[in-house]
Design an enzyme around this catalytic site. Structure first.
Site, PDB file in Angstrom:
ATOM      1  N   GLU A 233       0.797  -1.240   0.000  1.00  0.00           N
ATOM      2  CA  GLU A 233       0.000   0.000   0.000  1.00  0.00           C
ATOM      3  C   GLU A 233       0.825   1.284   0.000  1.00  0.00           C
ATOM      4  OE1 GLU A 233      -3.076   0.019   3.024  1.00  0.00           O
ATOM      5  OE2 GLU A 233      -3.715   2.046   2.523  1.00  0.00           O
ATOM      6  N   LYS A 249      -8.691  -0.848   0.875  1.00  0.00           N
ATOM      7  CA  LYS A 249      -9.708  -1.385   1.790  1.00  0.00           C
ATOM      8  C   LYS A 249     -10.407  -2.457   1.002  1.00  0.00           C
ATOM      9  CE  LYS A 249      -9.311  -0.730   5.044  1.00  0.00           C
ATOM     10  NZ  LYS A 249      -8.505  -0.495   6.111  1.00  0.00           N
TER      11      LYS A 249
HETATM   12  C1  ISJ Z   1      -4.590  -3.464   8.715  1.00  0.00           C
HETATM   13  C2  ISJ Z   1      -4.087  -4.048   7.642  1.00  0.00           C
HETATM   14  O1  ISJ Z   1      -4.490  -3.744   6.389  1.00  0.00           O
HETATM   15  C3  ISJ Z   1      -5.350  -2.674   6.144  1.00  0.00           C
HETATM   16  C4  ISJ Z   1      -6.717  -3.146   6.041  1.00  0.00           C
HETATM   17  C5  ISJ Z   1      -7.228  -3.598   4.843  1.00  0.00           C
HETATM   18  C6  ISJ Z   1      -8.639  -4.161   4.761  1.00  0.00           C
HETATM   19  O2  ISJ Z   1      -9.371  -4.041   5.753  1.00  0.00           O
HETATM   20  O3  ISJ Z   1      -8.991  -4.755   3.741  1.00  0.00           O
HETATM   21  C7  ISJ Z   1      -6.455  -3.486   3.687  1.00  0.00           C
HETATM   22  C8  ISJ Z   1      -5.266  -2.820   3.695  1.00  0.00           C
HETATM   23  C9  ISJ Z   1      -4.812  -2.059   4.867  1.00  0.00           C
HETATM   24  O4  ISJ Z   1      -5.194  -0.719   4.806  1.00  0.00           O
HETATM   25  C10 ISJ Z   1      -2.996  -5.040   7.763  1.00  0.00           C
HETATM   26  O5  ISJ Z   1      -2.577  -5.607   6.758  1.00  0.00           O
HETATM   27  O6  ISJ Z   1      -2.543  -5.254   8.891  1.00  0.00           O
END
Ligand code: ISJ
Length: 430
Positions: A233, A249
């Site tokens: 990311e 997300k």
């Molecule tokens: C919190 C994490 O990831 C976050 C949460 C995500 C989601 O809810 O799909 C995706 C990417 C990140 O912004 C992690 O990998 O620890």
């Protein structure tokens, strides 16, 4: 101030390995690798910065102002990290959860030696004080063979700070905040850790990077502090007057079987929970960018795009804006930090509830690592899918989390966390 030389590299992958092996002798290292992941906003394939000439290390008090002054005074390449707890410099918040890692809240350094790789071209840029070492270093790197020193690696016993039962309980509490209308969405995270361990950090990074090949991989070392990151990311990038933010997300599993894998991708793309959690964060990022944007310049360039990585499929949006050239680069970070994808909406209430319910101080996890250029452009990732290691205290930590919304089912969120933790488990236990 710097001497720069261009070189042709015939085997970039081999050279990257040699470069990182050679770099291990230095006290400060930041190695960034985009692993040839196809992306629109990539400047380099790999960058290495080593050996601090000057540096800044602070806790959160007045941190952004100190960084602003440091950046304006040095006007050089600066590499470093922002930890999540810098939120306390921006809002009336605190971090009093357990911290086994003890990283500083903010650390940046001006490297003496810099390497930028793009395709077959390498640019080497040394501060003049050491440019007489440039050619000799380059010859050394090309021939570099890692000495097979046997590090006495210890058995890693990974523990979970929050049990599954407690996790479910906490998610239910988070949901009651959402039903009450305190927040719409929050990213809840939990820590896995191991004590009394010694690892070979370079080898662990290589393994993690090889099984993930993400676009924002980082090997970071500041004396005894290490970050081995396989982040997919980007938090934020500045290119002249353009700002680019790319929150993720929405996560789904990879499958070996092609049909199942395609199905997992389609389900992610169409899933109303995943789309709504992404769109809420897009709105938040639009709002964050509007603090520094010129009139009507905030735009959503891509909404809910699906991208495939070796470990997972992810939903990514791209939000862009324009700034005018009087805005300081640090101001853009300060008005958008911590990134929406790791906090929630509304941001301040989400951060308060996160602090109450989580049990580990986030520190560098959920912060950002990256660089400023001499003209004040920058690029920062989101520190996730990462192993953090304090070699002096023999403590290893990796955290994972997921977005909780009104549509969340606690069991499914728990599984998503385990899915994100899989790569880190695998490399530490192998
Ligand atoms: C919190 C994490 O990831 C976050 C949460 C995500 C989601 O809810 O799909 C995706 C990417 C990140 O912004 C992690 O990998 O620890």
């Amino acid at each position: 101030m710097r001497t720069s030389v261009l070189k042709h590299i015939s085997n970039p992958n081999e050279f990257k390995r040699q470069l990182l092996d050679w770099a291990q002798q230095f006290r400060e290292i930041i190695y960034l690798d985009s692993n040839n992941y196809p992306q629109k906003y990539s400047s380099y394939d790999a960058v290495l910065a080593v050996d601090a000439f000057t540096s800044i290390k602070t806790d959160y008090h007045n941190a952004f102002e100190d960084l602003k002054q440091y950046q304006q005074q040095t006007k050089d390449w600066l590499f470093g990290h922002l930890s999540y707890d810098l939120k306390n410099d921006i809002e009336k918040l605190e971090s009093s959860n357990f911290d086994g890692l003890h990283f500083p809240d903010l650390f940046f350094f001006q490297p003496k030696k810099l390497f930028f790789l793009k395709g077959n071209q390498l640019e080497i840029s040394y501060l003049m004080m050491c440019d007489d070492e440039l050619e000799e270093d380059f010859e050394n790197i090309k021939q570099y063979r890692k000495l097979k020193v046997k590090i006495q690696k210890s058995k890693v016993n990974i523990e979970q700070r929050i049990s599954k039962e407690k996790y479910i309980e906490k998610i239910n509490t988070m949901l009651s905040h959402i039903y009450r209308g305190d927040i719409y969405e929050a990213n809840f995270c939990m820590e896995f850790y191991a004590e009394n361990v010694i690892i070979d950090s370079n080898q662990t990074f290589e393994k993690l990077n090889a099984i993930s090949e993400p676009p924002f991989a980082v090997f970071f070392k500041n004396n005894q502090h290490f970050l081995l990151s396989a982040s997919p990311e980007r938090y934020i990038k500045k290119e002249d007057s353009k700002i680019i933010s790319q929150p993720i997300k929405g996560t789904s599993k990879r499958f070996e079987e092609n049909n199942l894998d395609e199905q997992s991708k389609t389900e992610l793309e169409q899933n109303p929970k995943e789309r709504s959690e992404n769109i809420m964060i897009v709105d938040l990022v639009r709002n964050d960018l509007s603090h520094t944007a010129t009139k009507s310049s905030v735009k959503v360039e891509e909404l809910c795009g699906i991208y495939t990585f070796k470990q997972v499929h992810q939903m990514i949006s791209t939000i862009i804006s324009e700034i005018d050239n009087t805005t300081s680069p640090v101001e853009i970070l300060k008005t958008t930090f911590p990134m929406g994808s790791m906090t929630g909406a509304p941001k301040i209430s989400a951060m308060q509830i996160i602090e109450e319910l989580e049990e580990t101080k986030r520190g560098l996890y959920s912060g950002a690592i990256g660089y400023f250029t001499p003209i004040g452009d920058f690029d920062f990732n989101v520190v996730i899918r990462s192993i953090l290691y304090n070699a002096q205290e023999k403590y290893i930590s990796f955290s994972v989390g997921s977005a909780i919304t009104a549509l969340s089912e606690p069991e499914k969120e728990y599984e998503e966390c385990l899915l994100k933790a899989r790569a880190m488990h695998e490399v530490l236990l192998s």
